[in-house]
Each structure stands twice: as C-alpha cells, then as structure tokens.
Design an enzyme around this catalytic site. Structure first.
Site, mmCIF file in Angstrom:
data_model
loop_
_atom_site.group_PDB
_atom_site.id
_atom_site.type_symbol
_atom_site.label_atom_id
_atom_site.label_comp_id
_atom_site.label_asym_id
_atom_site.label_seq_id
_atom_site.Cartn_x
_atom_site.Cartn_y
_atom_site.Cartn_z
ATOM 1 N N HIS A 167 -26.393 -43.320 -45.738
ATOM 2 C CA HIS A 167 -26.241 -42.444 -44.707
ATOM 3 C C HIS A 167 -24.862 -42.606 -43.953
ATOM 4 C CE1 HIS A 167 -27.997 -41.383 -40.273
ATOM 5 N NE2 HIS A 167 -28.018 -40.360 -41.050
ATOM 6 N N GLU A 217 -24.625 -32.379 -44.449
ATOM 7 C CA GLU A 217 -25.468 -31.765 -43.452
ATOM 8 C C GLU A 217 -24.669 -31.021 -42.467
ATOM 9 O OE1 GLU A 217 -27.913 -33.156 -39.352
ATOM 10 O OE2 GLU A 217 -27.897 -34.572 -40.842
ATOM 11 N N LYS A 227 -23.850 -29.638 -39.009
ATOM 12 C CA LYS A 227 -24.331 -29.809 -37.669
ATOM 13 C C LYS A 227 -24.149 -28.570 -36.870
ATOM 14 C CE LYS A 227 -25.630 -33.269 -36.262
ATOM 15 N NZ LYS A 227 -26.972 -33.707 -36.230
#
Length: 242
Positions: free
Chosen positions: A7, A109, A111
C-alpha cells in the site's frame, strides 16, 4: 494464492508513494504495489494520496496549484527523513518506467472523487500503454464515473470497485458495473460476503490489512490479494499458508 500489494509501497516503514517505498515493497517480496495519482497544474500525472501536499511534504497547498517543476522541489520524506533523506514526489511515468523492469503488478487508484482532474484517465492509460503494462495493471477509484471512463477507454485493463462500506451484495454491483474485482475496507466485509463474491468470479482485495490476526484470517479465507502497509509482515504470514 493470496497476492500481496504494498500500500503506497511499504508505507508502514518508508515514506508513502515515493520511489524508496516502492523499491522497499519489491525488496520485501510483494507481488505488486498500490499507488494514488493526481495531476499538477501543467498536466503531469503525479503519485500522491492527498489533494494537498500539506501532510506528506514540507510544502502546503493543493497539488493542482503546483507545476511539476515546483512540486519536485518539495521533500516527501515525511516522518522518515532520517531513514531516506530527501524524497521527491514521483511522476507516474517514473514509477512505471521502473516497474516495467520488474515483474510487479500495479494498482493505480484515481484520486478524483474530491478534486476533478480533467484528462487524468486518458493520461494514465497512455502511460500504462507506453510501458506495455496493460496486463499487470488494475485501475480503482472511489469515483464510479472514473472507473466507467476507464472501462470505456481501455476495456482491456482490469478495473476494480473501491469502497469502504455500504455495498451489501458487492458481486452483483461489480457485475453491473462490469468490473472484475472489489477493493473493500477489510473491517467492513464479512467472511460469507467474501466467499460469495469469490464464487461469482469477482476478485476480492481488501485494504489496508496491517495486523497479523487479520492477515492470517483473510489468508485462510482464500482472498485474491491484500493491500497492506507492511509487505514484510504479509509475506511472512501469507506465505506460511502458501
């Protein structure tokens, strides 16, 4: 086999979303990395989680208000400066160039659920294709609009539904959206839901799983992957099960 995604790299022990953090995740044996993308004032796709630079750098203000040249002068070593020294906010291209020389997977990801970045999806897809990483990439976002746009522009690249809670039958929702995976907050997904989702051929990759008990429990449930700040911990526990 449960895969391990670092992560923001190895964010538990290195400055998140920096090259040292990604390199540490690789060194520890992670199968892939997870990172966050936003866009600068001059249209450069950069790797940073927050919409502002305040928390993770020595600067202040919105990412969108900086050119990349200005942003690159900020120190992103955060609380790990003694370990790493000065760290820049990397561009996505910098990370992909490095990753293309490894066998790592990548979860990107978007954002853009709070700040809308015009053209972000197009730029990211262009970079993924430039480095031939389509088969090793997963796109995720809390923004359903962004994921739908990715599916439309790049149907060959995997997409995942990212959410914290509130999705009661995630495999049906995923199929309705046309995504092949869910990325739920691990605290809010029960074992029967995990089993049913997997039985419906939807991958399950919970975030952010850091404690040993949860890693062991989820590993025994046969989840597709975990997203964790501590890849070393996950490698040790999950590969016991392998």
């Amino acid at each position: 086999m449960t895969l391990i995604f670092g992560h923001r790299g190895a964010a538990g022990t290195f400055p998140e979303n920096t090259m040292p953090s990604f390199q540490e995740a690789a060194r520890l044996g992670a199968d892939g990395i997870e990172l966050d993308v936003q866009m600068t004032k001059d249209g450069t796709v950069v790797v940073i989680h927050d919409e502002t630079v305040d928390r993770t750098t020595n600067g202040s203000g919105a990412v969108l208000d900086y050119t990349y040249d200005e942003l690159s002068k900020l120190d992103a070593s955060h609380t790990f400066s003694e370990k790493t020294g000065f760290c820049t906010i990397p561009t996505l291209e910098e990370v992909l160039h490095w990753l293309s020389k490894t066998e790592l997977l990548i979860n990107i990801e978007f954002k853009n659920n709070k700040q809308k970045y015009r053209g972000l999806e197009e730029e990211v897809i262009t970079l993924v294709r430039k480095y031939g990483l389509e088969s090793r990439t997963v796109f995720s976002s809390f923004s359903q609009t962004s994921i739908m746009k990715c599916r439309e522009l790049a149907p060959d690249i995997e997409t995942a539904l990212l959410y914290k809670f509130g999705v009661r039958i995630p495999w049906l929702y995923a199929k309705r959206l046309g995504v092949s995976a869910i990325h739920p907050n691990y605290k809010y997904i029960a074992a029967p839901v995990i089993w049913l989702t997997l039985l419906n051929n939807i991958a399950v990759r919970p975030y952010t799983v850091n404690d040993e008990e949860s890693l062991r429990k989820l590993g025994k449930l046969g989840i597709s992957a975990v997203i964790t700040d501590y890849p070393d911990r996950a490698v040790r526990i999950l590969r016991e099960n392998r």
